[in-house]
Design an enzyme around this catalytic site. Sequence first.
Site, PDB file in Angstrom:
ATOM      1  N   ALA A  63       0.852  -1.195   0.000  1.00 19.60           N
ATOM      2  CA  ALA A  63       0.000   0.000   0.000  1.00 19.60           C
ATOM      3  C   ALA A  63       0.884   1.239   0.000  1.00 19.60           C
ATOM      4  O   ALA A  63       2.031   1.190   0.474  1.00 19.60           O
ATOM      5  CB  ALA A  63      -0.877  -0.015   1.240  1.00 19.60           C
ATOM      6  N   GLY A 102       0.630  -5.136   0.882  1.00 11.47           N
ATOM      7  CA  GLY A 102      -0.436  -5.223  -0.124  1.00 11.47           C
ATOM      8  C   GLY A 102       0.043  -5.890  -1.400  1.00 11.47           C
ATOM      9  O   GLY A 102      -0.755  -6.491  -2.132  1.00 11.47           O
ATOM     10  N   GLU A 105      -0.345  -9.439  -0.746  1.00 11.12           N
ATOM     11  CA  GLU A 105      -1.791  -9.729  -0.676  1.00 11.12           C
ATOM     12  C   GLU A 105      -2.391  -9.789  -2.091  1.00 11.12           C
ATOM     13  O   GLU A 105      -3.246 -10.617  -2.386  1.00 11.12           O
ATOM     14  CB  GLU A 105      -2.504  -8.673   0.164  1.00 11.12           C
ATOM     15  CG  GLU A 105      -2.119  -8.778   1.637  1.00 11.12           C
ATOM     16  CD  GLU A 105      -2.779  -7.713   2.486  1.00 11.12           C
ATOM     17  OE1 GLU A 105      -2.450  -6.537   2.282  1.00 11.12           O
ATOM     18  OE2 GLU A 105      -3.624  -8.057   3.327  1.00 11.12           O
ATOM     19  N   GLU A 125       3.169  -5.216   7.550  1.00 13.01           N
ATOM     20  CA  GLU A 125       2.238  -4.202   8.069  1.00 13.01           C
ATOM     21  C   GLU A 125       2.387  -3.981   9.569  1.00 13.01           C
ATOM     22  O   GLU A 125       2.238  -2.864  10.061  1.00 13.01           O
ATOM     23  CB  GLU A 125       0.789  -4.601   7.762  1.00 13.01           C
ATOM     24  CG  GLU A 125       0.366  -4.429   6.321  1.00 13.01           C
ATOM     25  CD  GLU A 125       0.721  -5.604   5.424  1.00 13.01           C
ATOM     26  OE1 GLU A 125       1.526  -6.475   5.833  1.00 13.01           O
ATOM     27  OE2 GLU A 125       0.191  -5.662   4.302  1.00 13.01           O
TER      28      GLU A 125
HETATM   29  N1  COA Z   1       4.563   3.457   0.202  1.00  9.52           N
HETATM   30  C1  COA Z   1       5.051   4.673  -0.091  1.00  9.52           C
HETATM   31  N2  COA Z   1       6.366   4.918  -0.261  1.00  9.52           N
HETATM   32  C2  COA Z   1       7.202   3.882  -0.120  1.00  9.52           C
HETATM   33  C3  COA Z   1       6.758   2.586   0.172  1.00  9.52           C
HETATM   34  C4  COA Z   1       5.370   2.380   0.336  1.00  9.52           C
HETATM   35  N3  COA Z   1       4.858   1.191   0.620  1.00  9.52           N
HETATM   36  N4  COA Z   1       7.840   1.770   0.253  1.00  9.52           N
HETATM   37  C5  COA Z   1       8.906   2.536  -0.010  1.00  9.52           C
HETATM   38  N5  COA Z   1       8.524   3.817  -0.236  1.00  9.52           N
HETATM   39  C6  COA Z   1       9.374   4.943  -0.599  1.00  9.52           C
HETATM   40  C7  COA Z   1      10.358   5.332   0.510  1.00  9.52           C
HETATM   41  O1  COA Z   1       9.773   6.224   1.424  1.00  9.52           O
HETATM   42  C8  COA Z   1      11.469   5.958  -0.286  1.00  9.52           C
HETATM   43  O2  COA Z   1      11.073   7.258  -0.605  1.00  9.52           O
HETATM   44  P1  COA Z   1      12.161   8.465  -0.729  1.00  9.52           P
HETATM   45  O3  COA Z   1      13.059   8.049  -1.851  1.00  9.52           O
HETATM   46  O4  COA Z   1      11.333   9.652  -0.978  1.00  9.52           O
HETATM   47  O5  COA Z   1      12.871   8.507   0.605  1.00  9.52           O
HETATM   48  C9  COA Z   1      11.489   5.139  -1.579  1.00  9.52           C
HETATM   49  O6  COA Z   1      10.218   4.505  -1.668  1.00  9.52           O
HETATM   50  C10 COA Z   1      12.535   4.060  -1.609  1.00  9.52           C
HETATM   51  O7  COA Z   1      12.417   3.305  -0.400  1.00  9.52           O
HETATM   52  P2  COA Z   1      13.708   2.798   0.390  1.00  9.52           P
HETATM   53  O8  COA Z   1      13.210   2.147   1.642  1.00  9.52           O
HETATM   54  O9  COA Z   1      14.679   3.907   0.524  1.00  9.52           O
HETATM   55  O10 COA Z   1      14.254   1.735  -0.632  1.00  9.52           O
HETATM   56  P3  COA Z   1      14.873   0.302  -0.372  1.00  9.52           P
HETATM   57  O11 COA Z   1      15.165  -0.247  -1.704  1.00  9.52           O
HETATM   58  O12 COA Z   1      15.958   0.389   0.646  1.00  9.52           O
HETATM   59  O13 COA Z   1      13.695  -0.574   0.307  1.00  9.52           O
HETATM   60  C11 COA Z   1      11.492  -1.499   0.546  1.00  9.52           C
HETATM   61  C12 COA Z   1      12.527  -0.873  -0.395  1.00  9.52           C
HETATM   62  C13 COA Z   1      10.222  -1.689  -0.232  1.00  9.52           C
HETATM   63  C14 COA Z   1      12.017  -2.829   1.096  1.00  9.52           C
HETATM   64  C15 COA Z   1      11.245  -0.560   1.745  1.00  9.52           C
HETATM   65  O14 COA Z   1      11.007   0.742   1.261  1.00  9.52           O
HETATM   66  C16 COA Z   1      10.053  -0.943   2.579  1.00  9.52           C
HETATM   67  O15 COA Z   1      10.187  -1.761   3.471  1.00  9.52           O
HETATM   68  N6  COA Z   1       8.899  -0.336   2.291  1.00  9.52           N
HETATM   69  C17 COA Z   1       7.694  -0.573   3.071  1.00  9.52           C
HETATM   70  C18 COA Z   1       7.036  -1.857   2.658  1.00  9.52           C
HETATM   71  C19 COA Z   1       5.798  -2.060   3.475  1.00  9.52           C
HETATM   72  O16 COA Z   1       5.820  -2.034   4.692  1.00  9.52           O
HETATM   73  N7  COA Z   1       4.686  -2.270   2.795  1.00  9.52           N
HETATM   74  C20 COA Z   1       3.430  -2.453   3.437  1.00  9.52           C
HETATM   75  C21 COA Z   1       2.675  -1.203   3.446  1.00  9.52           C
HETATM   76  S1  COA Z   1       1.211  -1.360   4.412  1.00  9.52           S
END
Ligand code: COA
Length: 719
Positions: A63, A102, A105, A125
């Site tokens: 999400a 998501g 999911e 989450e």
């Molecule tokens: N929604 C919105 N923005 C997100 C996002 C999400 N689910 N996941 C990552 N981003 C954004 C980060 O804030 C970052 O933004 P910025 O460049 O403006 O700082 C950018 O995407 C890159 O993320 P980053 O964490 O720096 O990259 P990474 O390659 O090290 O890691 C992930 C990627 C996906 C592993 C990590 O971002 C993450 O764990 N995201 C959350 C996943 C999550 O919890 N999803 C469930 C949501 S309910």
Amino acid sequence: MKMATYSVLSGSVALITLQNPPVNALSEAVRTGITDAVQRTLKDPQVTSVVICGQNGRFCGGADIREFAGPMSGPPLVPMIHALEAMEKPVVAAIEGLALGGGLELALGCHYRIAHSQALLGLPEVTLGLLPAAGGSQRLPRLIGLPAALDLITTGRHISASEALKLGIVDQVTDDNALKMAVEFARSVVGQPLGPRRLSTRPCHSPPDVDSVLDQALAQVWQRGRGALAPVACVGALRAAATLPYAQGMEKERELMATLFNSGQARALQYAFFSQRVVGKWQPSGARWDNSTTRTIRKAAVIGLGTMGRGIVVALALAGVSVVAVESQEKQLAAARQMVPEMLQRGAGRRGLDTPPGVISFSSGLEDVSEVELVIEAVFEDMALKRRIFSRLATVCRPGTVLCSNTSGLDIDQLAEATQNPALVVGMHFFAPAHVMKLLEVVCGPRSSPEAVATAMVLGKRMGKVSVAVGNCPGFVGNRMLKPYMEQANFLLEEGATPQQVDEALEGFGFPMGVFRMSDLSGLDVGWRVRKEAGLTEQGVEPTRMRQGQRYSPLPDQMCEGGRLGQKTGRGWYRYDGPGGRVARSDPWVQNFLETYRARHGLVPRRIATEEILERCLYALTNEGFNILQDGVAAGPEDIDVIYVFGYGWPRHRGGPMFHAGQVGLARVLEKLEHYQHSHPDVPHLKPSSLLRRLVAAGSPPVQKWREFISKDRVHSQL
Ligand code: COA
Ligand code: NAD
């Protein structure tokens, strides 16, 4: 706007591609795009199967967390995933890069899942204060069974494609092109019955002792969560999956999510997520260091192989840096030669490596560091000794070598002065144990060059640390704030509290250890040495309770003088089963010692409420945080909060001290500080910071606006 494209390959396979860089998060536009694409697929009689993938080799990061701050609009996820699952044409998820939250999911709503071997999957989450509420909590246990789903959903851990294959989350894993394989696979399963592939229609396979499995899981998340609500709600959702039909389980999932979604904890955890990403970018001066050029470090040296040096050597080697490890004392060198390889092996094992990528050589002389690109000094906390080493390094090393100190709080500029090129000197303040703890404070001296700072920041990140750039002042950020916190705890003992009472209050708030148990673990002599160096201790005479015009508690000094150094001596604020013992037991000796001390100083003990313990310890710490922001030692409140969450055990679901102050209400924090200052006028660190006053006067803006407020405030005060 639609951010998912639709195309048809070879006339029969519909391809839906999520397009929302960098992680293809399921924003409103992406959900709209998928919903439309599903409709087109249904209407196109030529299409016999469907593949869903993400642009740029990343399936989907879940999400869009940014949308959580406002009202949700656009097609919701749950019916969208149901529509996919209900299709009469096979739908295959091509999982490259990541399928998180998501994203997973969505993949669970598909009939088949093909993953690339490097992909990471998970339902994280819970780490954002939520639960997988797009059917994840109901579909995953139906796919992999209750115990495995409990593990993944309550921890939120990311798993590899091979683990996902073992658990049965994905159907196939490939080292080649996962998208190509998914398309071929989709063609191959046309015509096969889809009923069994729809997870919502499957029963949830639970163990016969399902209640006891769930009760055990609940007990575990209570204990591990330190007051976090989301893991408890996750167990609730999984209980529904195991005991109710799917539709009722979905209803329970929705109800639980509704309570979590607007909770303070969810806001705190989402703030923590974004803070972690913000802090990597700014220097306390306000300049962005990440625009500076950095040097890639291939070979480094560590000077001093005590507690910290050994851990730093291991962390460097695991990051692929070759290390020259220098120690002057023969006994310490021999101990390091034995311990470092063992620590390294355990560290490599944890990361699934056979051998660490960096090579280590040991030496007893500084002359062997002449070829390295960066040095980290970790000798005793003694300015004269450190300056001698820096001056020697400046002559031994090649010009351009970055020189770093792991000092816990000494002046980086005084170290820089001992060299010919102060621009190349920065602090790299690791936390014990250095190969495990995630935090790194990169201390920018007034003369440190942006390039030296950037090099240390990037090296820290390579070492798996959360690097935060901080300014140069006694104790930097973390330890500077810790001082008032510990002082209040000591004053509370003088006034009538016991170490257990203070610790229980702080542990009830969510710290893994209270201040006294923590002191016993790290050794009471650490702070004693710092106080001695600062001329605060009064040995040999009856110690007074005032120093340099302010109230001072000599209690910890007296403990040290009596040889009670904590766990290492088997006696501290608690007693242990001998030196090195870990189980803290209350000690009647301490009780007696405190009573005698109070009587000698004419202090009448009083009952102290948990509320006062928390407010005095935590607000004194936070108040120092405001002073730090005002002095420009931290770039923003996020930096302080990340330091406290990663380095000092501040419960993540409370965001960090500055975020917490915002949640409590800045006016209330100010009012409490004024109250305690009034009733304890001689106690330092309760005088409210003028920045806190100005923020309250400005209407208490949210924490995300403080950085801007402070920079305007600074410009204003310079006019
Ligand atoms: N929604 C919105 N923005 C997100 C996002 C999400 N689910 N996941 C990552 N981003 C954004 C980060 O804030 C970052 O933004 P910025 O460049 O403006 O700082 C950018 O995407 C890159 O993320 P980053 O964490 O720096 O990259 P990474 O390659 O090290 O890691 C992930 C990627 C996906 C592993 C990590 O971002 C993450 O764990 N995201 C959350 C996943 C999550 O919890 N999803 C469930 C949501 S309910
Ligand atoms: P330590 O006493 O365990 O180790 C220091 C080592 O440096 C000893 O082995 C000593 O023999 C060696 N040493 C002294 N002079 C030397 C020289 N001239 N050349 C080579 N080696 C020399 O100390 P520590 O706890 O590892 O702390 C080291 C530094 O890290 C200090 O500045 C301390 O403030 C800082 N630090 C400590 C912690 C902690 O929790 N221990 C945390 C963060 C930072």
